[in-house]
Structures are given as C-alpha cells and as structure tokens.
Motif scaffolding. Sequence first.
Motif, PDB file in Angstrom:
ATOM      1  N   ASP A   4       0.703  -0.792  -0.002  1.00 62.33           N
ATOM      2  CA  ASP A   4      -0.276   0.024   0.082  1.00 62.33           C
ATOM      3  C   ASP A   4       0.436   1.177  -0.006  1.00 62.33           C
ATOM      4  OD1 ASP A   4      -2.321  -1.761   1.799  1.00 62.33           O
ATOM      5  OD2 ASP A   4      -2.359  -1.726   0.112  1.00 62.33           O
ATOM      6  N   GLY A   5       0.453   2.775  -0.668  1.00 66.03           N
ATOM      7  CA  GLY A   5       0.767   3.552  -0.228  1.00 66.03           C
ATOM      8  C   GLY A   5       1.963   4.285  -1.864  1.00 66.03           C
ATOM      9  N   PHE A   6       1.386   3.302  -2.532  1.00 64.01           N
ATOM     10  CA  PHE A   6       2.791   3.334  -3.397  1.00 64.01           C
ATOM     11  C   PHE A   6       2.489   5.494  -4.346  1.00 64.01           C
ATOM     12  CE2 PHE A   6       4.920   2.580  -7.652  1.00 64.01           C
ATOM     13  CZ  PHE A   6       4.300   3.923  -8.646  1.00 64.01           C
ATOM     14  N   ASN A   7       1.371   6.149  -3.725  1.00 63.67           N
ATOM     15  CA  ASN A   7       0.647   6.931  -4.216  1.00 63.67           C
ATOM     16  C   ASN A   7       1.707   8.153  -3.545  1.00 63.67           C
ATOM     17  OD1 ASN A   7      -1.462   5.943  -3.035  1.00 63.67           O
ATOM     18  ND2 ASN A   7      -1.781   7.469  -2.515  1.00 63.67           N
ATOM     19  N   TYR A   8       2.055   7.659  -2.186  1.00 59.13           N
ATOM     20  CA  TYR A   8       3.270   8.654  -1.322  1.00 59.13           C
ATOM     21  C   TYR A   8       4.336   8.306  -1.704  1.00 59.13           C
ATOM     22  CZ  TYR A   8      -0.859   8.812   1.006  1.00 59.13           C
ATOM     23  OH  TYR A   8      -2.933   9.191   1.536  1.00 59.13           O
ATOM     24  N   LEU A   9       4.769   7.452  -2.415  1.00 60.14           N
ATOM     25  CA  LEU A   9       6.556   6.890  -2.929  1.00 60.14           C
ATOM     26  C   LEU A   9       6.640   7.953  -4.450  1.00 60.14           C
ATOM     27  CD1 LEU A   9       6.480   3.244  -2.632  1.00 60.14           C
ATOM     28  CD2 LEU A   9       6.443   5.280  -0.821  1.00 60.14           C
ATOM     29  N   ALA A  10       8.219   8.658  -4.015  1.00 61.13           N
ATOM     30  CA  ALA A  10       8.742   9.129  -4.862  1.00 61.13           C
ATOM     31  C   ALA A  10       9.172   8.146  -6.014  1.00 61.13           C
ATOM     32  CB  ALA A  10       9.670  10.026  -4.472  1.00 61.13           C
ATOM     33  N   ILE A  11       9.199   8.002  -6.704  1.00 61.06           N
ATOM     34  CA  ILE A  11      10.222   6.497  -8.051  1.00 61.06           C
ATOM     35  C   ILE A  11      10.704   7.237  -8.529  1.00 61.06           C
ATOM     36  CG2 ILE A  11      10.195   4.755  -9.106  1.00 61.06           C
ATOM     37  CD1 ILE A  11       8.299   4.483  -6.600  1.00 61.06           C
ATOM     38  N   GLY A  12      12.466   6.550  -8.276  1.00 58.89           N
ATOM     39  CA  GLY A  12      13.865   7.033  -8.673  1.00 58.89           C
ATOM     40  C   GLY A  12      14.440   5.931  -9.487  1.00 58.89           C
ATOM     41  N   TRP A  13      14.865   6.418 -11.162  1.00 62.11           N
ATOM     42  CA  TRP A  13      15.839   4.839 -12.013  1.00 62.11           C
ATOM     43  C   TRP A  13      17.752   5.136 -11.614  1.00 62.11           C
ATOM     44  CZ3 TRP A  13      14.226   0.838 -13.863  1.00 62.11           C
ATOM     45  CH2 TRP A  13      12.786   0.615 -13.956  1.00 62.11           C
ATOM     46  N   PHE A  14      18.267   4.525 -11.201  1.00 64.81           N
ATOM     47  CA  PHE A  14      19.379   4.098 -11.238  1.00 64.81           C
ATOM     48  C   PHE A  14      19.936   3.698 -11.985  1.00 64.81           C
ATOM     49  CE2 PHE A  14      20.324   7.757  -7.584  1.00 64.81           C
ATOM     50  CZ  PHE A  14      19.148   7.118  -7.109  1.00 64.81           C
ATOM     51  N   ARG A  15      21.504   3.678 -12.600  1.00 66.54           N
ATOM     52  CA  ARG A  15      21.543   3.063 -13.582  1.00 66.54           C
ATOM     53  C   ARG A  15      23.168   2.450 -13.334  1.00 66.54           C
ATOM     54  NH1 ARG A  15      22.109   6.052 -19.765  1.00 66.54           N
ATOM     55  NH2 ARG A  15      23.109   7.571 -19.102  1.00 66.54           N
ATOM     56  N   GLN A  16      24.151   1.406 -13.635  1.00 66.24           N
ATOM     57  CA  GLN A  16      25.312   1.203 -13.533  1.00 66.24           C
ATOM     58  C   GLN A  16      25.977   0.452 -14.671  1.00 66.24           C
ATOM     59  OE1 GLN A  16      26.542  -1.225 -10.397  1.00 66.24           O
ATOM     60  NE2 GLN A  16      28.253   0.280 -10.662  1.00 66.24           N
TER      61      GLN A  16
END
Length: 125
Positions: free
Chosen positions: A25-37
């Motif tokens: 639950d609570g996905f809408n309260y999360l910031a989502i980031g993408w990283f790469r290596q």
Amino acid sequence: EVVESGGDLVQPGGSLRLSCVVSGDGFNYLAIGWFRQAPGKEREAIACITSGDEITYYAGSVKGRFALSRVNAKNTAFLEMNSLKPEDTAIYYCAASRFRITEPLFNRESMYEYWGQGIQVTVSS
C-alpha cells in the motif's frame, strides 16, 4: 518489494520502456527514482518522479530522451527511453522513497529506502 521489468537488447536509436512495480500500500506516497550502472562505472541517478504533484527530474545525460511517468492505481512507474545510445547500456535500478525528493536530492542514493534487483539494458547493433 520493488521489481523492474522490460530490459532488453535494442539497437542504437531504438526505444524501450522499463516498468517498476512496487508492492504494498501507499505507492502514491512514494517518490520513484531510476538509477543505472554501466560496466566499470559507478551507479548514477537518471530520473525521479515525486509523489503527489508528480514532478520529474532528469540527469543531463538522458534529458529529452527519457520520460518517467507513474500510474498509481497500478503501483507502477514507467521509464520510456528513446533515441537510445550504446552508452545507455547498463543495469537499471528502480528505487522508492517515502521522503520528499527535491531536485538537489534526487541523485542521492541514501534518499531511497527500497531498491529493485536491477535489469539489464543493452544498446548495440
């Protein structure tokens, strides 16, 4: 749990869409980031989308080519990657944060609490 999908081998100039599903639950309260290596390089932040107002931030290396969006009803964020270059070859990681992410902070790994296992993207002819 954070799970990435959509990685593949693609030709230069091609497009790919990565998905990131965050369970619970609570996905809408999360910031989502993408990283790469990339091979032999340190992991770098490439994009972030905030919760609520859904503001997006991008690294200079992908700005104008990548687009990050989210569908809260599906607990999913999408990273649309266009005009791919060989230097985009890397393992791509999705990460989630309960913190308020602002632009100066989006590239700090310590801001993100939940991480996926990563997925391979290869750009090659």
